[in-house]
Write a protein that holds these residues in place. Structure first.
Motif, short mmCIF file in Angstrom:
data_model
loop_
_atom_site.label_atom_id
_atom_site.label_comp_id
_atom_site.label_asym_id
_atom_site.label_seq_id
_atom_site.Cartn_x
_atom_site.Cartn_y
_atom_site.Cartn_z
N LEU A 268 7.50 -0.72 13.72
CA LEU A 268 7.86 -0.65 12.31
C LEU A 268 9.29 -0.16 12.15
O LEU A 268 9.74 0.72 12.89
CB LEU A 268 6.95 0.35 11.58
CG LEU A 268 5.46 0.09 11.63
CD1 LEU A 268 4.70 1.33 11.17
CD2 LEU A 268 5.11 -1.11 10.77
N ASN A 269 9.99 -0.69 11.17
CA ASN A 269 11.26 -0.11 10.74
C ASN A 269 10.91 1.06 9.85
O ASN A 269 10.25 0.91 8.84
CB ASN A 269 12.08 -1.14 9.97
CG ASN A 269 12.63 -2.21 10.87
OD1 ASN A 269 13.21 -1.91 11.91
ND2 ASN A 269 12.45 -3.47 10.50
N TYR B 159 2.66 2.66 5.12
CA TYR B 159 3.57 1.58 5.50
C TYR B 159 3.25 0.30 4.72
O TYR B 159 2.21 0.18 4.11
CB TYR B 159 3.45 1.28 7.00
CG TYR B 159 3.58 2.51 7.86
CD1 TYR B 159 4.81 3.15 8.02
CD2 TYR B 159 2.47 3.05 8.51
CE1 TYR B 159 4.92 4.28 8.79
CE2 TYR B 159 2.59 4.19 9.29
CZ TYR B 159 3.81 4.80 9.43
OH TYR B 159 3.93 5.93 10.20
N GLN C 62 7.64 -3.85 6.86
CA GLN C 62 8.30 -2.99 7.85
C GLN C 62 8.06 -3.44 9.29
O GLN C 62 8.73 -2.97 10.20
CB GLN C 62 7.81 -1.55 7.70
CG GLN C 62 8.25 -0.89 6.41
CD GLN C 62 7.65 0.50 6.30
OE1 GLN C 62 6.55 0.65 5.79
NE2 GLN C 62 8.37 1.49 6.79
#
Length: 78
Positions: free
Chosen positions: A29-30, A66, A70
C-alpha cells in the motif's frame, strides 16, 4: 509448497480470485507520508476485505484504515 508471485499493479479481480480459493494475499500500500506498508488480506472481495495488519492488528476490516486505491502491488503463493 508453491512459488511466490509478486505483481506490481492493482488487480482486484485476481486478488478476489486468490482469496476465494482460500489463499491469503500480501498487499503493498502507498501509505502517504509514511511511505509504503504491507498487509495480509485473509478473505473478502471487491474491497470488502478482512486483513492482518502489523500496525493495527489482526482480523480487521481493510476499509477501516485503507482504500483499494492505495494498492500498488500484491503477491501470493501459487
Amino acid at each position: 509448497s508453491g512459488r511466490f508471485s509478486s505483481i506490481w499493479q492493482r488487480d482486484l479481480g485476481t486478488i478476489d480470485a486468490k482469496l476465494s480459493s482460500g489463499k491469503p494475499v500480501i498487499v503493498g500500500l502507498n501509505a502517504g507520508q509514511y511511505g509504503t506498508h504491507f498487509i495480509v488480506l485473509k478473505s473478502g472481495s471487491s474491497g470488502n476485505y478482512i486483513m492482518n495488519d502489523p500496525w493495527y492488528g489482526p482480523d480487521l476490516a481493510f476499509s477501516s484504515h485503507y482504500s483499494t486505491g492505495q494498492i500498488f502491488q500484491y503477491g501470493y503463493l501459487n
